[in-house]
Motif scaffolding. Structure first.
Motif, PDB file in Angstrom:
ATOM      1  N   GLY A 225      25.086  92.872  -6.719  1.00 31.18           N
ATOM      2  CA  GLY A 225      25.990  94.014  -6.487  1.00 31.18           C
ATOM      3  C   GLY A 225      25.256  95.294  -6.145  1.00 31.18           C
ATOM      4  O   GLY A 225      24.394  95.332  -5.261  1.00 31.18           O
ATOM      5  N   TRP A 226      25.561  96.363  -6.880  1.00 30.22           N
ATOM      6  CA  TRP A 226      25.030  97.693  -6.556  1.00 30.22           C
ATOM      7  C   TRP A 226      23.552  97.853  -6.891  1.00 30.22           C
ATOM      8  O   TRP A 226      22.974  98.909  -6.654  1.00 30.22           O
ATOM      9  N   LEU A 227      22.940  96.807  -7.450  1.00 25.38           N
ATOM     10  CA  LEU A 227      21.503  96.921  -7.765  1.00 25.38           C
ATOM     11  C   LEU A 227      20.619  96.523  -6.588  1.00 25.38           C
ATOM     12  O   LEU A 227      19.420  96.777  -6.600  1.00 25.38           O
ATOM     13  N   ASN A 228      21.236  95.872  -5.607  1.00 26.98           N
ATOM     14  CA  ASN A 228      20.461  95.379  -4.470  1.00 26.98           C
ATOM     15  C   ASN A 228      20.689  96.310  -3.285  1.00 26.98           C
ATOM     16  O   ASN A 228      21.831  96.576  -2.914  1.00 26.98           O
ATOM     17  N   GLU A 229      19.602  96.773  -2.686  1.00 25.92           N
ATOM     18  CA  GLU A 229      19.823  97.769  -1.628  1.00 25.92           C
ATOM     19  C   GLU A 229      20.522  97.214  -0.393  1.00 25.92           C
ATOM     20  O   GLU A 229      21.019  97.988   0.436  1.00 25.92           O
ATOM     21  N   SER A 230      20.644  95.876  -0.306  1.00 29.83           N
ATOM     22  CA  SER A 230      21.430  95.302   0.808  1.00 29.83           C
ATOM     23  C   SER A 230      22.886  95.755   0.746  1.00 29.83           C
ATOM     24  O   SER A 230      23.614  95.703   1.741  1.00 29.83           O
ATOM     25  N   ILE A 231      23.322  96.197  -0.432  1.00 32.24           N
ATOM     26  CA  ILE A 231      24.705  96.640  -0.595  1.00 32.24           C
ATOM     27  C   ILE A 231      25.006  97.831   0.326  1.00 32.24           C
ATOM     28  O   ILE A 231      26.151  98.031   0.730  1.00 32.24           O
ATOM     29  N   VAL A 232      23.962  98.580   0.669  1.00 27.44           N
ATOM     30  CA  VAL A 232      24.166  99.754   1.526  1.00 27.44           C
ATOM     31  C   VAL A 232      24.785  99.306   2.859  1.00 27.44           C
ATOM     32  O   VAL A 232      25.799  99.844   3.306  1.00 27.44           O
ATOM     33  N   ASN A 233      24.187  98.275   3.477  1.00 28.33           N
ATOM     34  CA  ASN A 233      24.706  97.798   4.763  1.00 28.33           C
ATOM     35  C   ASN A 233      26.030  97.061   4.599  1.00 28.33           C
ATOM     36  O   ASN A 233      26.928  97.179   5.434  1.00 28.33           O
ATOM     37  N   ILE A 234      26.123  96.301   3.503  1.00 29.01           N
ATOM     38  CA  ILE A 234      27.347  95.501   3.322  1.00 29.01           C
ATOM     39  C   ILE A 234      28.550  96.428   3.094  1.00 29.01           C
ATOM     40  O   ILE A 234      29.624  96.235   3.658  1.00 29.01           O
ATOM     41  N   PHE A 235      28.341  97.465   2.272  1.00 30.31           N
ATOM     42  CA  PHE A 235      29.426  98.424   2.031  1.00 30.31           C
ATOM     43  C   PHE A 235      29.776  99.168   3.325  1.00 30.31           C
ATOM     44  O   PHE A 235      30.956  99.358   3.655  1.00 30.31           O
TER      45      PHE A 235
ATOM     46  N   CYS B 280      27.984 103.106 -12.028  1.00 31.99           N
ATOM     47  CA  CYS B 280      26.570 102.861 -12.348  1.00 31.99           C
ATOM     48  C   CYS B 280      26.286 102.916 -13.852  1.00 31.99           C
ATOM     49  O   CYS B 280      25.774 101.949 -14.419  1.00 31.99           O
ATOM     50  N   GLN B 281      26.603 104.050 -14.484  1.00 32.97           N
ATOM     51  CA  GLN B 281      26.231 104.179 -15.904  1.00 32.97           C
ATOM     52  C   GLN B 281      27.023 103.198 -16.770  1.00 32.97           C
ATOM     53  O   GLN B 281      26.496 102.619 -17.700  1.00 32.97           O
ATOM     54  N   ALA B 282      28.328 103.038 -16.474  1.00 37.66           N
ATOM     55  CA  ALA B 282      29.112 102.121 -17.309  1.00 37.66           C
ATOM     56  C   ALA B 282      28.964 100.665 -16.855  1.00 37.66           C
ATOM     57  O   ALA B 282      28.993  99.750 -17.673  1.00 37.66           O
ATOM     58  N   GLY B 283      28.791 100.458 -15.531  1.00 39.36           N
ATOM     59  CA  GLY B 283      28.725  99.091 -15.008  1.00 39.36           C
ATOM     60  C   GLY B 283      27.356  98.442 -15.135  1.00 39.36           C
ATOM     61  O   GLY B 283      27.240  97.233 -15.375  1.00 39.36           O
ATOM     62  N   TYR B 284      26.284  99.255 -14.990  1.00 42.66           N
ATOM     63  CA  TYR B 284      24.926  98.690 -14.971  1.00 42.66           C
ATOM     64  C   TYR B 284      23.994  99.361 -15.979  1.00 42.66           C
ATOM     65  O   TYR B 284      22.798  99.118 -15.977  1.00 42.66           O
ATOM     66  N   GLY B 285      24.542 100.266 -16.805  1.00 46.24           N
ATOM     67  CA  GLY B 285      23.723 100.960 -17.808  1.00 46.24           C
ATOM     68  C   GLY B 285      24.150 100.547 -19.211  1.00 46.24           C
ATOM     69  O   GLY B 285      23.537  99.687 -19.832  1.00 46.24           O
TER      70      GLY B 285
END
Ligand code: BGC
Length: 496
Positions: free
Chosen positions: A155-165, A193-198
């Motif tokens: 998900g949002w941890l992988n920088e490929s998400i930039v292009n996919i989004f 970010c903080q609640a989903g991946y923190g």
């Protein structure tokens, strides 16, 4: 002078009742209501929709949702959207903030697999809004990542998400560009970010406090910026609209006049709002965030700061990419200085390092951080004006949550009256460029981990009835009256 001083002190102490502003709303101020696909639509797997991280979270970890509920049916707006639009129309509102569920239109997250039934649902909704003369405000991402993107690439941890989004947003502008022109890329990236991946309390439930949440923050900013550039280059000319990000925070008021408390309150603002607002409006992370995370990371034994660097290229690429600042605001808290947390396990809160409290006399909503403090909103708007160089601001969410669900919702009426009045103060007295105010929400909904136990609607929804009837609360009549006058006081006392 003495009176001003006394009033100033009372406001700081949270004791003063602000007078209701009698001015007529300016014609530049659009007023509407907001909600989001995962909280109202239901139809979680209807007609080809893919699973989202919130569907998955609620189904897999029922114990993490207070009433073990799911968003499977929610308000059933997938079937009842015409009724919802009729409510908005009847209240005389200017706009309706909705969100597109990424996985309803692109079930796997990618543009090679379009779900036509999902596209048709939003086409129908847009047509209904157009036929009723209601302006759509469209959120492209309200926390509902397609589950395959989480499973396959983090998900949002992988920088490929930039292009996919960015591909997804391009698809939306190609598909719905004739239907709307007021766009929000991402709702409340702090929660994503903080609640989903923190802290991991929200989907997808990844626990990496103070480490991967910052990685997510950078990716979210780059994804937003790439989407904005696509819009700017390819669609702005024809769509003639605006694209912004929505950021959220309480207002943090210094708990005393001491320099330490003032500095702590400012630091809290920079960690919660500045971490997104500064890259978008000024460029780069806020200095205090950069310094503190780097210093603590070093003491903790990290070889570099847990906060990823933004390169000069990235700083330039992100800066200036929000046509307006979308603000979700619900509460105010007081902030005191606190001793530096011991070095040990990293965390976002230790990086921020403040102590929160509130006045006992403040009216409380459904959470321990939720208080009705209208003057906090006015101060917040002035702070945004000053800190981010007078941006156009749109309040994209504001409203009162309670746990009783009462139809006689006087506390909600007082809250809305006070907060709209604070907006008028900000516009007329403080020259804030505020062009939108949006109530969360027209009706009760699925409140994420709060399930169906906290209520924010001007209409109640009976979630025990299979037909999900919408039942009017007192606040709906109140707000309909406000919209008729476009003023908070009696017509004969309203100042044009
Ligand atoms: C979110 C909404 C939520 C609202 C009220 C905001 O943080 O954007 O999705 O329902 O708060 O709790």
């Amino acid at each position: 002078m003495k009176l001003v001083l006394i009033l100033g002190c009372l406001v700081t102490l949270g004791l003063a009742q602000d007078a209701i502003n009698p001015r007529r709303f300016p014609s530049s101020l659009r007023i509407g209501v907001a909600n989001a696909a995962p909280q109202i639509e239901g139809g979680w797997d209807a007609d080809g929709k893919g699973e989202t991280i919130w569907d998955h979270f609620a189904h897999t970890f029922p114990e993490r949702i207070v009433d073990r509920s799911t968003p499977d049916i929610a308000c059933d707006s997938y079937n009842k959207y015409k009724e919802d639009v009729a409510l908005v129309k009847a209240m005389g509102l200017d706009h309706y903030r909705l969100s597109i569920a990424w996985s309803r239109v692109l079930p796997t997250g990618y543009t090679d697999n379009v779900n036509q039934a999902g596209v048709q649902y939003y086409k129908n909704l847009f047509k209904e809004l157009k036929d009723n003369n209601i302006i759509p405000m469209v959120t492209l991402y309200h926390w509902d990542l397609p589950q395959p993107l989480q499973d396959q690439m983090g998900g949002w941890l992988n920088e490929s998400i930039v292009n996919i989004f960015a591909d997804y947003t391009k698809f939306c502008w190609e598909t719905f560009g004739d239907d709307a022109n007021w766009w929000i890329t991402i709702n409340e990236p702090k929660q994503v970010c903080q609640a989903g991946y923190g802290s991991g309390v929200f989907a997808p439930g990844i626990v990496s406090d103070g480490i991967l949440d910052y990685v997510c923050t950078k990716n979210v900013l780059l994804a937003h910026a790439k989407a904005w550039h696509i819009y700017n280059d390819l669609f702005r000319k024809t769509n003639k609209g605006q694209v912004g990000m929505v950021i959220d925070s309480s207002w943090y008021e210094p708990g005393s006049e001491s320099d330490e408390d003032k500095e702590s309150a400012e630091r809290a603002m920079q960690f919660d709002i500045g971490i997104y607002g500064n890259p978008l409006f000024n460029g780069d992370w806020p200095a205090v965030v950069k310094e503190r995370v780097a210093a603590r990371s070093k003491l903790e034994g990290f070889s570099e700061s847990r906060l990823p660097i933004l390169t000069d290229f990235e700083i330039d690429y992100i800066k200036g990419t929000s046509d307006f600042l979308g603000l979700n605001h619900y509460s105010t808290l007081l902030i005191n200085h606190t001793a530096e947390a011991p070095i040990g396990r990293p965390s976002f809160e230790s990086d921020k390092s403040v102590q929160y409290w509130h006045r006992p006399e403040w009216t409380q909503g459904s959470a321990d951080w939720f208080f009705d403090v209208p003057w906090g909103l006015r101060k917040f708007l002035s702070w945004l004006k000053k800190t981010f160089n007078n941006p156009e601001i749109v309040i994209t969410e504001n409203g009162f949550s309670d746990t009783s669900g009462t139809l006689e919702d006087d506390k909600r009426i007082t809250y809305l009256e006070g907060h709209v009045s604070a907006c008028l103060d900000a516009i007329y007295e403080d020259n804030v460029n505020l062009t939108g105010y949006t109530v969360w929400s027209i009706m009760d909904d699925w409140e994420w981990t709060g399930g169906y136990t906290s209520f924010l609607g001007m209409y109640k929804v009976d979630f025990n009835d299979p037909d999900r009837p919408r039942i009017k609360r007192k606040s709906a009549d109140y707000f309909t009256g406000v919209m008729k006058k476009r003023c908070l006081v009696d017509e004969d006392k309203c100042v044009d």
